[in-house]
Design an enzyme around this catalytic site. Structure first.
Site, PDB file in Angstrom:
ATOM      1  N   ASN A 117      23.630 -26.331 -40.148  1.00  0.00           N
ATOM      2  CA  ASN A 117      25.015 -26.752 -39.902  1.00  0.00           C
ATOM      3  C   ASN A 117      25.054 -28.033 -39.076  1.00  0.00           C
ATOM      4  O   ASN A 117      26.035 -28.775 -39.116  1.00  0.00           O
ATOM      5  CB  ASN A 117      25.781 -25.659 -39.140  1.00  0.00           C
ATOM      6  CG  ASN A 117      26.386 -24.636 -40.081  1.00  0.00           C
ATOM      7  OD1 ASN A 117      26.425 -24.846 -41.293  1.00  0.00           O
ATOM      8  ND2 ASN A 117      26.851 -23.540 -39.530  1.00  0.00           N
ATOM      9  N   HIS A 158      38.176 -23.197 -38.118  1.00  0.00           N
ATOM     10  CA  HIS A 158      38.539 -24.593 -37.839  1.00  0.00           C
ATOM     11  C   HIS A 158      39.901 -24.813 -38.470  1.00  0.00           C
ATOM     12  O   HIS A 158      40.103 -24.477 -39.639  1.00  0.00           O
ATOM     13  CB  HIS A 158      37.502 -25.555 -38.416  1.00  0.00           C
ATOM     14  CG  HIS A 158      37.669 -26.950 -37.905  1.00  0.00           C
ATOM     15  ND1 HIS A 158      38.710 -27.756 -38.309  1.00  0.00           N
ATOM     16  CD2 HIS A 158      36.967 -27.663 -36.999  1.00  0.00           C
ATOM     17  CE1 HIS A 158      38.624 -28.917 -37.669  1.00  0.00           C
ATOM     18  NE2 HIS A 158      37.569 -28.885 -36.866  1.00  0.00           N
ATOM     19  N   THR A 193      37.568 -33.691 -39.618  1.00  0.00           N
ATOM     20  CA  THR A 193      37.190 -33.654 -38.200  1.00  0.00           C
ATOM     21  C   THR A 193      38.389 -33.748 -37.253  1.00  0.00           C
ATOM     22  O   THR A 193      39.356 -34.473 -37.502  1.00  0.00           O
ATOM     23  CB  THR A 193      36.160 -34.758 -37.867  1.00  0.00           C
ATOM     24  OG1 THR A 193      35.908 -34.713 -36.458  1.00  0.00           O
ATOM     25  CG2 THR A 193      36.645 -36.142 -38.225  1.00  0.00           C
ATOM     26  N   ARG A 207      41.425 -24.554 -30.850  1.00  0.00           N
ATOM     27  CA  ARG A 207      41.320 -24.251 -32.282  1.00  0.00           C
ATOM     28  C   ARG A 207      41.935 -22.903 -32.654  1.00  0.00           C
ATOM     29  O   ARG A 207      42.521 -22.762 -33.725  1.00  0.00           O
ATOM     30  CB  ARG A 207      39.848 -24.264 -32.700  1.00  0.00           C
ATOM     31  CG  ARG A 207      39.298 -25.663 -32.721  1.00  0.00           C
ATOM     32  CD  ARG A 207      37.829 -25.680 -33.030  1.00  0.00           C
ATOM     33  NE  ARG A 207      37.356 -27.050 -33.130  1.00  0.00           N
ATOM     34  CZ  ARG A 207      36.098 -27.386 -33.331  1.00  0.00           C
ATOM     35  NH1 ARG A 207      35.173 -26.452 -33.459  1.00  0.00           N
ATOM     36  NH2 ARG A 207      35.746 -28.644 -33.417  1.00  0.00           N
ATOM     37  N   HIS A 235      34.375 -21.178 -39.341  1.00  0.00           N
ATOM     38  CA  HIS A 235      33.658 -22.368 -38.900  1.00  0.00           C
ATOM     39  C   HIS A 235      32.467 -22.090 -37.989  1.00  0.00           C
ATOM     40  O   HIS A 235      31.407 -22.680 -38.151  1.00  0.00           O
ATOM     41  CB  HIS A 235      34.647 -23.283 -38.182  1.00  0.00           C
ATOM     42  CG  HIS A 235      34.071 -24.584 -37.743  1.00  0.00           C
ATOM     43  ND1 HIS A 235      33.427 -25.427 -38.617  1.00  0.00           N
ATOM     44  CD2 HIS A 235      34.025 -25.186 -36.527  1.00  0.00           C
ATOM     45  CE1 HIS A 235      33.016 -26.506 -37.962  1.00  0.00           C
ATOM     46  NE2 HIS A 235      33.350 -26.370 -36.691  1.00  0.00           N
ATOM     47  N   ARG A 241      35.354 -21.598 -29.122  1.00  0.00           N
ATOM     48  CA  ARG A 241      34.497 -22.721 -28.712  1.00  0.00           C
ATOM     49  C   ARG A 241      35.288 -24.021 -28.664  1.00  0.00           C
ATOM     50  O   ARG A 241      36.082 -24.323 -29.549  1.00  0.00           O
ATOM     51  CB  ARG A 241      33.336 -22.868 -29.696  1.00  0.00           C
ATOM     52  CG  ARG A 241      32.470 -24.075 -29.443  1.00  0.00           C
ATOM     53  CD  ARG A 241      31.275 -24.103 -30.359  1.00  0.00           C
ATOM     54  NE  ARG A 241      31.596 -24.378 -31.736  1.00  0.00           N
ATOM     55  CZ  ARG A 241      31.765 -25.600 -32.254  1.00  0.00           C
ATOM     56  NH1 ARG A 241      31.677 -26.672 -31.489  1.00  0.00           N
ATOM     57  NH2 ARG A 241      32.032 -25.751 -33.542  1.00  0.00           N
TER      58      ARG A 241
END
Ligand SMILES: Cc1cc2nc3c(=O)[nH]c(=O)nc-3n(C[C@H](O)[C@H](O)[C@H](O)COP(=O)(O)OP(=O)(O)OC[C@H]3O[C@@H](n4cnc5c(N)ncnc54)[C@H](O)[C@@H]3O)c2cc1C
Length: 472
Positions: free
Chosen positions: A65, A267, A279, A304, A406, A446
């Site tokens: 990844n 994500h 992104t 997120r 994600h 995260r």
């Protein structure tokens, strides 16, 4: 005659011995399982410390990844930040990480992540990686996400640099070699090697004084992530096909502790047809999100988990990312999306809205309102904490996005030495882990850019500790 017989027996004995050697397991100081950022960093660091290393990667290529990483890598108090006039602090980085993780993170590991971050950046720069562009991803209170100049994707620069270092040091790297188990004592308290399978199905053992598991997460294993979080049924993934949580079967028989397994990050901005991640840096550089009716509905830089939830509440459980040519030009990471024809382009906002099927008048009004908020420097509607620029530079761009699986926050429990902890509480001798295969650092959610920071810092910590055990 006697001499001839003795010579014959000698040769035969040596032959038998060599044949015996063939069936003896190989030996090395350290085996690294997985060739992503964590595994590659660990292999380089361990070699620097004088250890012999074998790195085993199940896919036909290195990178995992990590190769897909786009937005960048976090670090606080770096030379690059100083050069850009950014005043950061370790405490601010710590607070942002803890807040993102709902304060459930392992504090000691987060402190280590934060303290090692600037050193990780200079280590990579020293090896030739360009990390001169410092941007801001969602959830950060300051710009601290490092990436190549022009906002280029980080993964496709990072992995070639690390690969170059593996080659330069002559490290034994074996792709298409899948680790399927560990060699360990009966009690499962000590590890002394791995069992591996080649692409052709040949199994062989490698004995080692230490094993570092860096085999990544399970974001490409729907059966597993849906089991851990049933709400993820039907979600697409951003992950590479090899992210199948192999560490769970590799450690079978050892009873390691697992932490935070049900925390799986989605994500928020992923293109729904191809699963391409757009992104966070696009939002960081100024893009807005609107729903199908053309309305802004959230702080685009929210964490997120919050943002994913907000998007799922919108019509068709999706939203549209809207940006302009200035944002595009400041972020070469977007070039890929254009090359893949994922982005809709128009000369005016109303035209763009028509093409995307959004209400044209409402979209123009929403962007106009956003531009006013940029001018006054305060998002009075949704509290976005960074308003880099107005969206006024034609052409304008848009893309429909949905949240997708994600990142796996959970994994093997480790301590500050990156030793794997057993269910009974103590470290399993000879077993270390780093990167997405571990849990505890990111907890419930995260912070963007923290995974590479984690993989590099803990890959190297694992290597240092493994080296002190294996190559004294
Ligand atoms: C699209 C995308 C964009 C991202 N962008 C960013 C970003 O900008 N910043 C950031 O910080 N993070 C980002 N991330 C997250 C980050 O890239 C990864 O979480 C991180 O790089 C994990 O590193 P790793 O070395 O632990 O795992 P990986 O890089 O996934 O490497 C693990 C490797 O182990 C191999 N492996 C698995 N099982 C075995 C086995 N049994 N035997 C041998 N090998 C095995 C895998 O094939 C893989 O190559 C992104 C992730 C994705 C998917």
């Amino acid at each position: 005659m006697k001499k001839v017989l003795l010579a014959f027996l000698g040769v035969a004995a040596m032959g038998a011995l060599c044949l015996f050697c063939l069936f003896l397991p190989e030996r090395t100081d350290i085996v690294v399982v997985g060739g992503g950022a964590a595994g590659m960093s660990a292999a380089i660091e361990a070699t620097e410390r004088g250890c012999s290393v074998v790195l085993l990667e199940k896919m036909s290529y290195l990178g995992g990844n990590s190769l897909r990483a786009t937005g960048g890598m976090n670090a606080a108090c770096t030379e690059e930040q100083k050069k850009n006039g950014i005043v950061d602090s370790l405490d601010s980085y710590y607070q942002d990480t803890m807040k993102a993780g709902h304060w459930l993170n392992n504090k000691k590991l987060v402190r280590l992540l934060v303290r090692n971050s600037a050193e990780s950046v200079s280590w990579l720069e020293h090896m030739g990686l360009d990390l001169s562009d410092v941007g801001r991803l969602a959830g950060h209170s300051i710009s601290r996400t490092h990436r190549p100049a022009g906002g280029a994707p980080i993964g496709t620069s990072l992995i070639p640099v690390l690969t170059g270092q593996l080659n330069k040091r002559g490290i034994d790297v074996r792709t298409e070699n899948r680790v399927i188990g560990l060699l360990h004592n009966q009690k499962g308290t000590e590890v002394f090697g791995v069992l591996t399978e080649t692409r052709e199905g040949r199994q062989y053992k490698i004995k080692a004084s230490a094993v570092i598991i860096a085999s990544g997460g399970f974001g490409s294993e729907p059966a597993l992530y849906v089991k851990m979080d049933p709400d993820l049924k039907g979600f697409k993934t951003t992950n590479q096909p090899g992210a199948t949580g192999d560490y769970l079967s590799i450690v079978e028989g050892l009873h390691p502790a697992l932490v935070d397994m049900s925390y799986i990050q989605t994500h928020p901005t992923v293109e729904p047809n191809n699963g391409v991640l757009i992104t966070e840096a696009v939002r960081g550089n100024g893009a807005v999100l609107v729903n199908r009716n053309g309305y802004r509905f959230t702080d685009e830089l929210a964490f997120r988990d919050v943002l994913s939830r907000e998007i799922l509440k919108q019509p068709e459980k999706s939203a549209y990312l809207i940006f302009d040519d200035q944002i595009r030009k400041g972020l070469s990471a977007t070039d890929t999306y254009f090359a893949m024809n994922l982005i809709t382009k128009a000369d005016t906002l109303s035209e763009l809205a028509e093409m995307l099927g959004i209400h044209p008048v409402v979209l123009s009004q929403s962007v106009q309102r956003y531009n006013q908020l940029v001018m006054i420097g305060e998002d009075r509607d949704f509290g976005r904490n960074d308003l880099p620029s107005e969206i006024i530079h034609a052409p304008f761009y848009g893309i429909r996005i949905v949240p997708a699986v994600h990142y796996c926050m959970g994994g093997l429990k480790i301590n500050e030495k990156a030793e794997v902890i057993s269910e009974s509480g103590g470290p399993i001798k000879g077993l270390f882990a780093a990167g997405e295969a571990t849990g505890g650092i990111h907890a419930a959610n995260r912070l963007g850019g923290n995974s590479l920071a984690d993989a590099i810092a803990f890959g190297r910590i694992a290597a240092r500790e493994a080296a002190s055990l294996a190559c004294r």
